[in-house]
Design a protein around this motif. Structure first.
Motif, PDB file in Angstrom:
ATOM      1  N   GLU A 160      10.446  -6.117  -5.075  1.00 52.07           N
ATOM      2  CA  GLU A 160       9.086  -5.841  -5.501  1.00 52.07           C
ATOM      3  C   GLU A 160       8.310  -7.143  -5.698  1.00 52.07           C
ATOM      4  N   GLY A 161       7.153  -7.206  -5.047  1.00 56.62           N
ATOM      5  CA  GLY A 161       6.294  -8.370  -5.173  1.00 56.62           C
ATOM      6  C   GLY A 161       6.575  -9.467  -4.163  1.00 56.62           C
ATOM      7  N   ASP A 191      -1.659  -3.954  -5.611  1.00 55.91           N
ATOM      8  CA  ASP A 191      -1.644  -3.542  -7.017  1.00 55.91           C
ATOM      9  C   ASP A 191      -0.518  -2.556  -7.350  1.00 55.91           C
ATOM     10  N   ASN A 192       0.262  -2.136  -6.328  1.00 59.29           N
ATOM     11  CA  ASN A 192       1.424  -1.256  -6.542  1.00 59.29           C
ATOM     12  C   ASN A 192       1.064  -0.018  -7.357  1.00 59.29           C
ATOM     13  N   TRP A 193      -0.009   0.646  -6.969  1.00 59.65           N
ATOM     14  CA  TRP A 193      -0.507   1.839  -7.670  1.00 59.65           C
ATOM     15  C   TRP A 193       0.506   2.972  -7.537  1.00 59.65           C
ATOM     16  N   GLY A 200       5.745   3.610  -5.992  1.00 62.38           N
ATOM     17  CA  GLY A 200       4.784   2.536  -5.819  1.00 62.38           C
ATOM     18  C   GLY A 200       4.280   2.399  -4.394  1.00 62.38           C
ATOM     19  N   GLU A 201       3.538   1.330  -4.159  1.00 59.20           N
ATOM     20  CA  GLU A 201       2.973   1.054  -2.845  1.00 59.20           C
ATOM     21  C   GLU A 201       3.686  -0.178  -2.281  1.00 59.20           C
ATOM     22  N   ASN A 202       4.576   0.066  -1.354  1.00 63.55           N
ATOM     23  CA  ASN A 202       5.472  -0.991  -0.876  1.00 63.55           C
ATOM     24  C   ASN A 202       5.274  -1.359   0.591  1.00 63.55           C
ATOM     25  N   ASP A 214     -11.076  -5.238   7.650  1.00 58.31           N
ATOM     26  CA  ASP A 214     -10.708  -6.637   7.856  1.00 58.31           C
ATOM     27  C   ASP A 214      -9.869  -7.191   6.705  1.00 58.31           C
ATOM     28  N   LYS A 215      -9.371  -6.324   5.812  1.00 58.92           N
ATOM     29  CA  LYS A 215      -8.561  -6.772   4.678  1.00 58.92           C
ATOM     30  C   LYS A 215      -7.255  -5.994   4.621  1.00 58.92           C
ATOM     31  N   TRP A 216      -6.285  -6.524   3.854  1.00 58.75           N
ATOM     32  CA  TRP A 216      -4.993  -5.869   3.679  1.00 58.75           C
ATOM     33  C   TRP A 216      -4.959  -5.086   2.374  1.00 58.75           C
ATOM     34  N   PHE A 217      -4.239  -3.964   2.402  1.00 52.07           N
ATOM     35  CA  PHE A 217      -4.010  -3.137   1.223  1.00 52.07           C
ATOM     36  C   PHE A 217      -2.536  -2.755   1.175  1.00 52.07           C
ATOM     37  N   ASP A 218      -1.988  -2.621  -0.035  1.00 51.52           N
ATOM     38  CA  ASP A 218      -0.662  -2.009  -0.142  1.00 51.52           C
ATOM     39  C   ASP A 218      -0.848  -0.509  -0.325  1.00 51.52           C
ATOM     40  N   ASP A 219       0.070   0.265   0.218  1.00 43.12           N
ATOM     41  CA  ASP A 219      -0.054   1.717   0.181  1.00 43.12           C
ATOM     42  C   ASP A 219       1.335   2.331   0.153  1.00 43.12           C
TER      43      ASP A 219
END
Length: 231
Positions: A160-161, A191-193, A200-202, A214-219
């Motif tokens: 994680e992280g 943000d690992n929502w 979580g969002e891994n 144009d940006k990255w997100f964790d999901d």
């Protein structure tokens, strides 16, 4: 006379000059051994110094080689941009049908939706992998063709992280990050929502359902998205 003779023998036996002294040969042996030990110590110090110098030279050459490799990769991508511009952004014939050419690599933008693991396996089955973004030029290319949120080859499933690409390189190794940052949130993504998925969002995605392609997100890795393959 006998008494005088006995006293004389007694005094002679007590004379310190008659006691046995260490031989000169024993003293010489100790001196030789001391010199040998000093010489061996100096040789050991020289050997350690030599190893330190070799280690420093090896490290400097490795750093220089990695920097040269990154510069070469960026130069390739910039050359590809110029080639695409000259050719009217036509797909290079070296790529298969529906694959797009950029930076001497081919990219596939899917029309179907899969979860992250299935997307990764699909790209592997096609002889490639989920896209790994290693430069701003590549980020601009994939985001300009993505149109909707898509899976990329980024995850922290193992630790994680600690975000890793599918080729086992970390973000610190590739040297670029394009995480989305909110004005009201200094941390932003990732943000690992856990509201929708308790695990979580891994998994990393390019863009979000709300936009920001144009940006990255964790999901959540279980969500279905279109994806980008690279080879």
């Amino acid at each position: 006379m006998e008494n005088i003779y006995q006293n004389t023998n007694f005094q002679l036996s007590k004379n310190p000059r008659n006691e046995e002294c260490p031989s000169s040969s024993d003293s010489g042996d100790h001196t030789v051994w001391k010199r040998v030990l000093v010489a061996l110590s100096l040789l050991l110090l020289c050997a350690l110094g030599g190893l330190c110098v070799l280690g420093a030279l090896y490290w400097n050459k490795r750093v220089a080689f990695e920097a040269l490799s990154e510069d070469y990769s960026r130069a390739q991508e910039q050359l590809s941009v110029q080639q695409n511009s000259l050719n009217g952004n036509r797909t290079c014939s070296l790529c298969e049908e529906r694959w797009m050419f950029f930076g001497f690599k081919c990219y596939y933008f899917s029309t179907d939706k899969l979860n992250w693991t299935m997307s990764r396996d699909y790209c592997t089955g096609k002889g490639g992998h989920l896209v790994t973004v290693t430069s701003k030029e590549e980020q601009d290319f994939v985001s300009s063709h993505a149109q909707v949120t898509r899976w990329i080859g980024l995850n922290d499933l193992e630790t994680e992280g600690q975000w890793m690409w599918v080729n086992n390189k970390s973000l610190s190794e590739t040297g670029v990050k394009f995480w989305f940052k909110r004005e009201s949130d200094s941390d932003g993504e990732p943000d690992n929502w856990k509201e929708m998925d308790f695990s979580g969002e891994n998994c990393g995605a390019l863009g979000h359902e709300s936009g920001y392609i144009d940006k990255w997100f964790d999901d959540s890795c279980q969500n279905l998205k279109e994806y980008i393959c690279e080879k």
